[in-house]
Design a protein around this motif. Sequence first.
Motif, PDB file in Angstrom:
ATOM      1  N   HIS A 113     -58.137  64.989   3.218  1.00 46.35           N
ATOM      2  CA  HIS A 113     -58.421  63.979   2.194  1.00 46.35           C
ATOM      3  C   HIS A 113     -57.692  62.665   2.485  1.00 46.35           C
ATOM      4  O   HIS A 113     -58.195  61.580   2.147  1.00 46.35           O
ATOM      5  N   GLY A 114     -56.530  62.774   3.117  1.00 50.28           N
ATOM      6  CA  GLY A 114     -55.785  61.569   3.431  1.00 50.28           C
ATOM      7  C   GLY A 114     -56.258  60.854   4.685  1.00 50.28           C
ATOM      8  O   GLY A 114     -56.030  59.648   4.828  1.00 50.28           O
ATOM      9  N   ILE A 115     -56.930  61.576   5.582  1.00 49.48           N
ATOM     10  CA  ILE A 115     -57.286  61.013   6.888  1.00 49.48           C
ATOM     11  C   ILE A 115     -58.774  60.708   7.047  1.00 49.48           C
ATOM     12  O   ILE A 115     -59.159  59.607   7.472  1.00 49.48           O
ATOM     13  N   GLU A 116     -59.633  61.666   6.745  1.00 49.66           N
ATOM     14  CA  GLU A 116     -61.049  61.518   7.111  1.00 49.66           C
ATOM     15  C   GLU A 116     -61.797  60.414   6.359  1.00 49.66           C
ATOM     16  O   GLU A 116     -62.652  59.752   6.956  1.00 49.66           O
ATOM     17  N   PRO A 117     -61.536  60.178   5.071  1.00 47.71           N
ATOM     18  CA  PRO A 117     -62.198  59.027   4.448  1.00 47.71           C
ATOM     19  C   PRO A 117     -61.806  57.706   5.112  1.00 47.71           C
ATOM     20  O   PRO A 117     -62.648  56.814   5.282  1.00 47.71           O
ATOM     21  N   VAL A 118     -60.544  57.586   5.499  1.00 49.90           N
ATOM     22  CA  VAL A 118     -60.091  56.386   6.214  1.00 49.90           C
ATOM     23  C   VAL A 118     -60.790  56.295   7.567  1.00 49.90           C
ATOM     24  O   VAL A 118     -61.239  55.209   7.987  1.00 49.90           O
ATOM     25  N   HIS A 137     -73.222  64.553   4.723  1.00 48.64           N
ATOM     26  CA  HIS A 137     -72.945  64.216   6.120  1.00 48.64           C
ATOM     27  C   HIS A 137     -73.934  63.148   6.603  1.00 48.64           C
ATOM     28  O   HIS A 137     -73.549  62.232   7.335  1.00 48.64           O
ATOM     29  N   GLY A 138     -75.187  63.289   6.171  1.00 49.89           N
ATOM     30  CA  GLY A 138     -76.183  62.280   6.514  1.00 49.89           C
ATOM     31  C   GLY A 138     -75.847  60.929   5.907  1.00 49.89           C
ATOM     32  O   GLY A 138     -76.059  59.883   6.532  1.00 49.89           O
ATOM     33  N   ALA A 169     -66.159  70.661  -0.147  1.00 53.91           N
ATOM     34  CA  ALA A 169     -65.563  71.750   0.633  1.00 53.91           C
ATOM     35  C   ALA A 169     -64.401  72.390  -0.118  1.00 53.91           C
ATOM     36  O   ALA A 169     -64.251  73.614  -0.144  1.00 53.91           O
ATOM     37  N   ALA A 170     -63.583  71.553  -0.774  1.00 54.16           N
ATOM     38  CA  ALA A 170     -62.444  72.079  -1.530  1.00 54.16           C
ATOM     39  C   ALA A 170     -62.931  72.914  -2.710  1.00 54.16           C
ATOM     40  O   ALA A 170     -62.362  73.968  -3.020  1.00 54.16           O
ATOM     41  N   ALA A 171     -63.999  72.453  -3.368  1.00 55.78           N
ATOM     42  CA  ALA A 171     -64.538  73.201  -4.506  1.00 55.78           C
ATOM     43  C   ALA A 171     -65.081  74.546  -4.064  1.00 55.78           C
ATOM     44  O   ALA A 171     -64.916  75.561  -4.755  1.00 55.78           O
ATOM     45  N   ALA A 172     -65.716  74.581  -2.891  1.00 54.64           N
ATOM     46  CA  ALA A 172     -66.285  75.835  -2.387  1.00 54.64           C
ATOM     47  C   ALA A 172     -65.202  76.853  -2.078  1.00 54.64           C
ATOM     48  O   ALA A 172     -65.424  78.064  -2.185  1.00 54.64           O
ATOM     49  N   MET A 212     -67.602  60.476   2.646  1.00 55.41           N
ATOM     50  CA  MET A 212     -66.701  61.436   3.286  1.00 55.41           C
ATOM     51  C   MET A 212     -65.785  62.091   2.263  1.00 55.41           C
ATOM     52  O   MET A 212     -65.524  63.297   2.326  1.00 55.41           O
ATOM     53  N   ARG A 213     -65.344  61.317   1.287  1.00 54.87           N
ATOM     54  CA  ARG A 213     -64.509  61.904   0.235  1.00 54.87           C
ATOM     55  C   ARG A 213     -65.295  62.952  -0.539  1.00 54.87           C
ATOM     56  O   ARG A 213     -64.761  64.007  -0.920  1.00 54.87           O
ATOM     57  N   ALA A 214     -66.577  62.697  -0.735  1.00 54.22           N
ATOM     58  CA  ALA A 214     -67.430  63.657  -1.446  1.00 54.22           C
ATOM     59  C   ALA A 214     -67.607  64.939  -0.634  1.00 54.22           C
ATOM     60  O   ALA A 214     -67.655  66.036  -1.193  1.00 54.22           O
TER      61      ALA A 214
END
Length: 238
Positions: free
Chosen positions: A108-113, A201-202, A227-230, A220-222
């Motif tokens: 969450h800290g890296i991939e949205p950035v 992803h699309g 994934a966290a909810a799953a 990306m945050r979504a």
Amino acid sequence: MTGVSETAPGLHAGLVDRLGALVVSGDLGAGQVLSAEELGARFGVSRTVVREAVRVLESMGMVQSRRRVGVTVAPRERWNVHDPRIVRWRLDGPDRDAQLRSLSELRHGIEPVAAALAARRATPAQCGELTGAVMEMAVHGRAGDLDAYLVADVRFHAVLLAASGNEMIAALDATVAEVLAGRTRHHLMPPVPEPAAIRLHGDVAEAVRAGDAAAAETAMRAILDEAAAAMRPVTDPG
């Protein structure tokens, strides 16, 4: 024991895996001291194989080897926790929930950035790779082929991290790949991947192609929230 077999890569790697798993599980606790002879007898391997395995674990910060002292198990604070092998061992062991939670927070800290940076810096070839990975995810997801889906998913995230143009972010690709592989290996993914996740992803791929940093970061945050909810029943049983 002598001969080619005692230094074969498979034997050496196998001992690294076995020792690493014992350390992360706590079966070999911090401060415990072992001799090369003891390890060799316990696992039925030569001192050469033990030395090679210990050298690898030492490079990962998991043990310290000293002459006349032996091999001392290091505390977790010294481990290279980003090493994909440590990630895999923790996901395979009793520390799985804590590792998943930690990795989720890291992502969450890296991939949205990374997604926002990719929207500014991705090459046309990288944009094409992202789109192609999403198409493969859709095909394999619809077929329920989780192994092939995983390959496409890993490719998507690796390309996205590389497209950030930041070498330190890109270097996390193997760590993220272990997270994705661990979710599949431990059946933390639904039998058929959620179409909504593939659409997100699309959305990331399209936002990167369009140069829309805000949209790429939001999508990306979504993805990470989904994934966290799953995995919440595993990572947050309370």
